[in-house]
Design a protein around this motif. Structure first.
Motif, PDB file in Angstrom:
ATOM      1  N   SER A  20       0.830  -1.271  -0.177  1.00 24.15           N
ATOM      2  CA  SER A  20      -0.223  -0.441   0.423  1.00 24.15           C
ATOM      3  C   SER A  20       0.907   1.592  -0.210  1.00 24.15           C
ATOM      4  O   SER A  20       0.117   2.159  -0.112  1.00 24.15           O
ATOM      5  N   LYS A  21       1.882   1.482   1.167  1.00 23.14           N
ATOM      6  CA  LYS A  21       2.944   2.445   0.951  1.00 23.14           C
ATOM      7  C   LYS A  21       3.394   2.162  -0.995  1.00 23.14           C
ATOM      8  O   LYS A  21       4.206   3.946  -1.730  1.00 23.14           O
ATOM      9  N   ARG A  22       4.177   2.145  -1.010  1.00 28.96           N
ATOM     10  CA  ARG A  22       4.087   2.309  -2.735  1.00 28.96           C
ATOM     11  C   ARG A  22       3.252   1.907  -3.550  1.00 28.96           C
ATOM     12  O   ARG A  22       3.829   2.040  -4.400  1.00 28.96           O
ATOM     13  N   GLY A  23       1.773   1.923  -2.946  1.00 24.16           N
ATOM     14  CA  GLY A  23       1.314   2.466  -4.144  1.00 24.16           C
ATOM     15  C   GLY A  23       0.558   1.731  -4.992  1.00 24.16           C
ATOM     16  O   GLY A  23      -0.497   2.211  -5.397  1.00 24.16           O
ATOM     17  N   TYR A  24       0.484   0.485  -4.670  1.00 24.66           N
ATOM     18  CA  TYR A  24      -0.495  -1.046  -5.389  1.00 24.66           C
ATOM     19  C   TYR A  24      -1.474  -0.923  -4.653  1.00 24.66           C
ATOM     20  O   TYR A  24      -2.097  -0.872  -2.797  1.00 24.66           O
ATOM     21  N   ASN A  25      -2.671  -1.266  -5.602  1.00 21.54           N
ATOM     22  CA  ASN A  25      -3.889  -1.054  -4.782  1.00 21.54           C
ATOM     23  C   ASN A  25      -4.660  -0.414  -3.812  1.00 21.54           C
ATOM     24  O   ASN A  25      -4.960  -1.070  -2.631  1.00 21.54           O
ATOM     25  N   THR A  26      -3.860   1.127  -3.601  1.00 23.92           N
ATOM     26  CA  THR A  26      -4.065   1.894  -2.384  1.00 23.92           C
ATOM     27  C   THR A  26      -5.429   2.243  -3.095  1.00 23.92           C
ATOM     28  O   THR A  26      -6.070   1.821  -3.525  1.00 23.92           O
ATOM     29  N   ASN A  27      -6.591   2.588  -1.241  1.00 23.72           N
ATOM     30  CA  ASN A  27      -7.387   2.911  -1.441  1.00 23.72           C
ATOM     31  C   ASN A  27      -7.638   4.295  -0.977  1.00 23.72           C
ATOM     32  O   ASN A  27      -8.505   5.287  -0.442  1.00 23.72           O
ATOM     33  N   VAL A  28      -6.215   5.203  -1.333  1.00 27.71           N
ATOM     34  CA  VAL A  28      -6.694   6.431  -0.957  1.00 27.71           C
ATOM     35  C   VAL A  28      -6.935   7.841  -2.414  1.00 27.71           C
ATOM     36  O   VAL A  28      -6.625   7.102  -3.384  1.00 27.71           O
ATOM     37  N   GLU A  29      -8.194   8.199  -2.134  1.00 24.03           N
ATOM     38  CA  GLU A  29      -8.812   8.770  -2.836  1.00 24.03           C
ATOM     39  C   GLU A  29      -7.882   9.811  -3.235  1.00 24.03           C
ATOM     40  O   GLU A  29      -6.985  10.113  -3.106  1.00 24.03           O
ATOM     41  N   GLY A  30      -7.925   9.853  -4.943  1.00 19.19           N
ATOM     42  CA  GLY A  30      -7.089  11.082  -5.817  1.00 19.19           C
ATOM     43  C   GLY A  30      -5.982   9.987  -6.412  1.00 19.19           C
ATOM     44  O   GLY A  30      -5.493  10.727  -6.779  1.00 19.19           O
ATOM     45  N   THR A  31      -5.386   8.640  -5.973  1.00 23.57           N
ATOM     46  CA  THR A  31      -4.528   8.452  -6.237  1.00 23.57           C
ATOM     47  C   THR A  31      -4.738   7.148  -7.492  1.00 23.57           C
ATOM     48  O   THR A  31      -5.967   6.474  -7.380  1.00 23.57           O
ATOM     49  N   ASP A  32      -3.473   6.634  -8.057  1.00 26.43           N
ATOM     50  CA  ASP A  32      -3.432   6.043  -9.639  1.00 26.43           C
ATOM     51  C   ASP A  32      -3.057   4.970  -8.644  1.00 26.43           C
ATOM     52  O   ASP A  32      -1.333   4.842  -8.192  1.00 26.43           O
ATOM     53  N   ALA A  33      -3.915   3.442  -8.520  1.00 29.48           N
ATOM     54  CA  ALA A  33      -2.985   2.801  -7.749  1.00 29.48           C
ATOM     55  C   ALA A  33      -2.615   1.828  -8.756  1.00 29.48           C
ATOM     56  O   ALA A  33      -2.859   1.555  -9.766  1.00 29.48           O
TER      57      ALA A  33
END
Length: 165
Positions: free
Chosen positions: A25-38
């Protein structure tokens, strides 16, 4: 019995899987943070025939858009948890909301209490009597102790590979 013991495999690797989820998640994989491209995780190769379903699902996901969108306003994942009491807390994560576990827990408590009463009666009646009553009392107390240990799995289901001999 099966319902309580069925997640044994998951509990074996829960700490590891929890840590990996947070790292990815910290590396940006399949994150659920709004506005980010997972990003889609492609760091593993599945070479076994039993993994064909996973590969087919990933191919379909790539064709369908690549990620699962989270609902607007979904909170990001919490930080990595290091407290094993929280990681292995079965009561709050499952038991208190599961009608099957609550029913089983209630029955286990009833049977345990019945065994303690039966053992006490056998012991009380067994003074000066046959050794069979003492044996019955010990069996009742032993079974009650076993149920008490088993009952603990409804509250905390701890597992460490280092202790798995």
């Amino acid at each position: 019995l099966g319902h309580v013991l069925s997640p044994l495999f998951l509990h074996q690797d829960m700490v590891f899987l929890h840590a990996q989820e947070k790292i990815l998640s910290k590396r940006g994989y399949n994150t659920n943070v709004e506005g980010t491209d997972a990003k889609e995780y492609t760091g593993n190769i599945l070479a076994l025939s039993c993994d064909k379903g996973v590969l087919a699902f990933r191919k379909w996901m790539a064709l369908a858009g690549g990620t699962i969108p989270w609902a607007p306003g979904t909170a990001p994942l919490p930080e990595r948890e290091f407290n094993k009491d929280k990681l292995f807390d079965t009561w709050h994560s499952h038991t208190k909301d599961c009608q099957y576990c609550l029913g089983a827990l209630k029955n286990i408590k009833r049977i345990r209490n019945g065994l303690i009463v039966a053992g006490s009666l056998a012991l009380g009646l067994g003074i000066g009597a046959s050794p069979w009553r003492l044996l019955v009392a010990l069996a009742c107390f032993g079974l009650a102790y076993g149920l008490e240990k088993f009952k603990g799995l409804f509250y905390k289901y701890e597992f460490e590979h280092a202790l798995n001999d």
